[in-house]
Enzyme design. Structure first.
Site, PDB file in Angstrom:
ATOM      1  N   ASP A  36       0.810  -1.226   0.000  1.00 16.09           N
ATOM      2  CA  ASP A  36       0.000   0.000   0.000  1.00 16.09           C
ATOM      3  C   ASP A  36       0.843   1.277   0.000  1.00 16.09           C
ATOM      4  O   ASP A  36       1.592   1.536   0.943  1.00 16.09           O
ATOM      5  CB  ASP A  36      -0.902   0.032   1.239  1.00 16.09           C
ATOM      6  CG  ASP A  36      -1.830  -1.168   1.324  1.00 16.09           C
ATOM      7  OD1 ASP A  36      -1.338  -2.296   1.185  1.00 16.09           O
ATOM      8  OD2 ASP A  36      -3.033  -0.974   1.550  1.00 16.09           O
TER       9      ASP A  36
ATOM     10  N   GLU B 294      -4.551   2.105  -3.035  1.00 10.97           N
ATOM     11  CA  GLU B 294      -5.807   2.565  -2.441  1.00 10.97           C
ATOM     12  C   GLU B 294      -5.622   3.646  -1.375  1.00 10.97           C
ATOM     13  O   GLU B 294      -6.595   4.271  -0.969  1.00 10.97           O
ATOM     14  CB  GLU B 294      -6.576   1.384  -1.845  1.00 10.97           C
ATOM     15  CG  GLU B 294      -5.999   0.825  -0.580  1.00 10.97           C
ATOM     16  CD  GLU B 294      -7.104   0.361   0.378  1.00 10.97           C
ATOM     17  OE1 GLU B 294      -8.266   0.305  -0.034  1.00 10.97           O
ATOM     18  OE2 GLU B 294      -6.774   0.089   1.532  1.00 10.97           O
ATOM     19  N   ASN B 295      -4.383   3.879  -0.938  1.00 11.39           N
ATOM     20  CA  ASN B 295      -4.101   4.945   0.030  1.00 11.39           C
ATOM     21  C   ASN B 295      -3.190   6.015  -0.555  1.00 11.39           C
ATOM     22  O   ASN B 295      -2.579   6.789   0.183  1.00 11.39           O
ATOM     23  CB  ASN B 295      -3.432   4.362   1.279  1.00 11.39           C
ATOM     24  CG  ASN B 295      -4.376   3.514   2.096  1.00 11.39           C
ATOM     25  OD1 ASN B 295      -5.332   4.009   2.674  1.00 11.39           O
ATOM     26  ND2 ASN B 295      -4.123   2.218   2.137  1.00 11.39           N
TER      27      ASN B 295
ATOM     28  N   ASN C  14     -10.441  -1.666   0.417  1.00  8.80           N
ATOM     29  CA  ASN C  14     -11.644  -1.115   1.043  1.00  8.80           C
ATOM     30  C   ASN C  14     -11.800   0.385   0.865  1.00  8.80           C
ATOM     31  O   ASN C  14     -12.885   0.932   1.049  1.00  8.80           O
ATOM     32  CB  ASN C  14     -11.692  -1.472   2.538  1.00  8.80           C
ATOM     33  CG  ASN C  14     -10.450  -1.019   3.277  1.00  8.80           C
ATOM     34  OD1 ASN C  14      -9.328  -1.361   2.891  1.00  8.80           O
ATOM     35  ND2 ASN C  14     -10.619  -0.265   4.343  1.00  8.80           N
ATOM     36  N   HIS C  15     -10.725   1.096   0.478  1.00  7.77           N
ATOM     37  CA  HIS C  15     -10.828   2.535   0.249  1.00  7.77           C
ATOM     38  C   HIS C  15     -10.977   2.888  -1.232  1.00  7.77           C
ATOM     39  O   HIS C  15     -10.838   4.054  -1.605  1.00  7.77           O
ATOM     40  CB  HIS C  15      -9.596   3.264   0.802  1.00  7.77           C
ATOM     41  CG  HIS C  15      -9.448   3.202   2.291  1.00  7.77           C
ATOM     42  ND1 HIS C  15     -10.482   3.487   3.148  1.00  7.77           N
ATOM     43  CD2 HIS C  15      -8.387   2.869   3.072  1.00  7.77           C
ATOM     44  CE1 HIS C  15     -10.065   3.347   4.407  1.00  7.77           C
ATOM     45  NE2 HIS C  15      -8.808   2.957   4.380  1.00  7.77           N
TER      46      HIS C  15
ATOM     47  N   HIS D 241      -6.679  -8.377  -0.255  1.00  8.72           N
ATOM     48  CA  HIS D 241      -6.652  -7.216   0.640  1.00  8.72           C
ATOM     49  C   HIS D 241      -7.516  -7.557   1.848  1.00  8.72           C
ATOM     50  O   HIS D 241      -8.754  -7.538   1.770  1.00  8.72           O
ATOM     51  CB  HIS D 241      -7.198  -5.997  -0.110  1.00  8.72           C
ATOM     52  CG  HIS D 241      -6.894  -4.694   0.534  1.00  8.72           C
ATOM     53  ND1 HIS D 241      -5.665  -4.063   0.416  1.00  8.72           N
ATOM     54  CD2 HIS D 241      -7.652  -3.868   1.287  1.00  8.72           C
ATOM     55  CE1 HIS D 241      -5.688  -2.928   1.066  1.00  8.72           C
ATOM     56  NE2 HIS D 241      -6.884  -2.776   1.621  1.00  8.72           N
TER      57      HIS D 241
ATOM     58  N   HIS E 114      -3.103  -4.628   2.986  1.00  9.88           N
ATOM     59  CA  HIS E 114      -4.066  -3.945   3.871  1.00  9.88           C
ATOM     60  C   HIS E 114      -3.508  -3.586   5.236  1.00  9.88           C
ATOM     61  O   HIS E 114      -3.776  -2.499   5.739  1.00  9.88           O
ATOM     62  CB  HIS E 114      -5.348  -4.754   4.064  1.00  9.88           C
ATOM     63  CG  HIS E 114      -6.341  -4.097   4.979  1.00  9.88           C
ATOM     64  ND1 HIS E 114      -6.937  -2.879   4.683  1.00  9.88           N
ATOM     65  CD2 HIS E 114      -6.837  -4.463   6.189  1.00  9.88           C
ATOM     66  CE1 HIS E 114      -7.758  -2.547   5.664  1.00  9.88           C
ATOM     67  NE2 HIS E 114      -7.711  -3.475   6.597  1.00  9.88           N
TER      68      HIS E 114
ATOM     69  N   HIS F  42      -0.463  -2.962   6.214  1.00  5.13           N
ATOM     70  CA  HIS F  42       0.664  -2.020   6.149  1.00  5.13           C
ATOM     71  C   HIS F  42       1.894  -2.495   6.918  1.00  5.13           C
ATOM     72  O   HIS F  42       2.863  -1.735   7.033  1.00  5.13           O
ATOM     73  CB  HIS F  42       0.271  -0.624   6.660  1.00  5.13           C
ATOM     74  CG  HIS F  42      -0.698   0.098   5.784  1.00  5.13           C
ATOM     75  ND1 HIS F  42      -0.712   1.468   5.663  1.00  5.13           N
ATOM     76  CD2 HIS F  42      -1.709  -0.347   4.999  1.00  5.13           C
ATOM     77  CE1 HIS F  42      -1.689   1.838   4.844  1.00  5.13           C
ATOM     78  NE2 HIS F  42      -2.302   0.743   4.431  1.00  5.13           N
TER      79      HIS F  42
END
Length: 255
Positions: A8, A39-40, A67-68, A148, A173, A175
């Protein structure tokens, strides 16, 4: 072939370090293909058109999410506009985008699948049934799966479930990079979490004092990206493109 998968990417600083280090990483590990979880990648998490373009510009061939993925409304059109920007395949029908893509390199095809776990996360479709359906649709020997997920057990179970059916199962996910990279018995490369690309002295990329305040007092806190120096977490997977079997997986940390 060698595939570089990066965990991520967190905010502007995560994108910054990739701009500085990606070329040397590709040269050092003789990389043929780059997959990045983005996603981040926007400040405050989620993905924006700007952060997407930054990841593409540094050499990401495929960008996975989690999820983001739909946190930023401005990003929604991107998922239909770009075949190589993925959202988890087990999202309900009707949402933008798609959960897998197949790259035709001429001498071989490589598919990348994005899944999301459901343990301690959103109640999406069962990822195990979902991947069965996806694999029925894919006509490629080389298949990379980003799972994820919050639970290490769910990611581990998915690894064994797909052993011998895909080239690699890579967890994202949390991290936090795990030290369990391995080649499973039937030839699938696996790691529970590839880690993150962002500020090392932080709590998942966030200023540590803000994360502590949130956890300690359970009160609303506006998270801010840590300004400490960044590191890059990920894995390099050496695989045989003719058989789809992995030869080696190397866990990397670049500061």
């Amino acid at each position: 072939m060698n595939l570089l998968f990066l965990g991520d990417v967190v905010g502007d600083m995560g994108c910054d370090i990739l701009e500085k280090k990606m070329y040397s990483l590709k040269q050092k590990y003789k990389i043929d293909l780059v997959v990045v979880n983005g996603e981040n990648s926007a400040t405050g998490n989620g993905l924006t058109r700007y952060s997407y373009q930054r990841l593409v510009s540094v050499g990401a061939d495929v960008i996975t999410t989690g999820n983001h993925c739909f946190k930023r409304k401005e990003a929604l059109p991107l998922y239909d506009e770009n075949d190589t920007l993925l959202r988890p395949a087990n999202f309900p029908k009707g949402v933008p985008g798609h959960g897998y893509t197949t790259l035709d390199l001429g001498y071989c095809q490589i598919a990348v699948v994005n899944l999301m776990g459901t343990t301690y996360m959103e109640p999406l479709d069962n990822p195990f049934f979902c991947i069965d359906s996806v694999l029925d649709e894919i006509d490629a020997r080389n298949i990379m799966v980003d799972i994820h997920s919050e639970a290490t057990s769910e990611k581990k179970a998915m690894g064994f479930y797909l052993d011998g059916r895909v080239t690699a199962v890579i967890g994202t996910h949390t991290h936090v990079q795990t030290a369990d990279e391995m080649i499973l018995p039937k030839g699938t490369a696996y790691i529970t979490d590839a880690g993150m690309t962002g500020p090392e002295l932080s709590v998942l990329g966030v200023k540590s004092e803000l994360a502590i305040e949130k956890i300690k007092y359970h009160a609303p806190v506006k998270f801010e990206e840590s300004e400490n120096p960044c590191f890059i977490n990920g894995v390099v997977i050496d695989f045989d493109e003719n058989s789809g079997k992995a030869n080696k997986i190397i866990r990397i940390i670049e500061r």
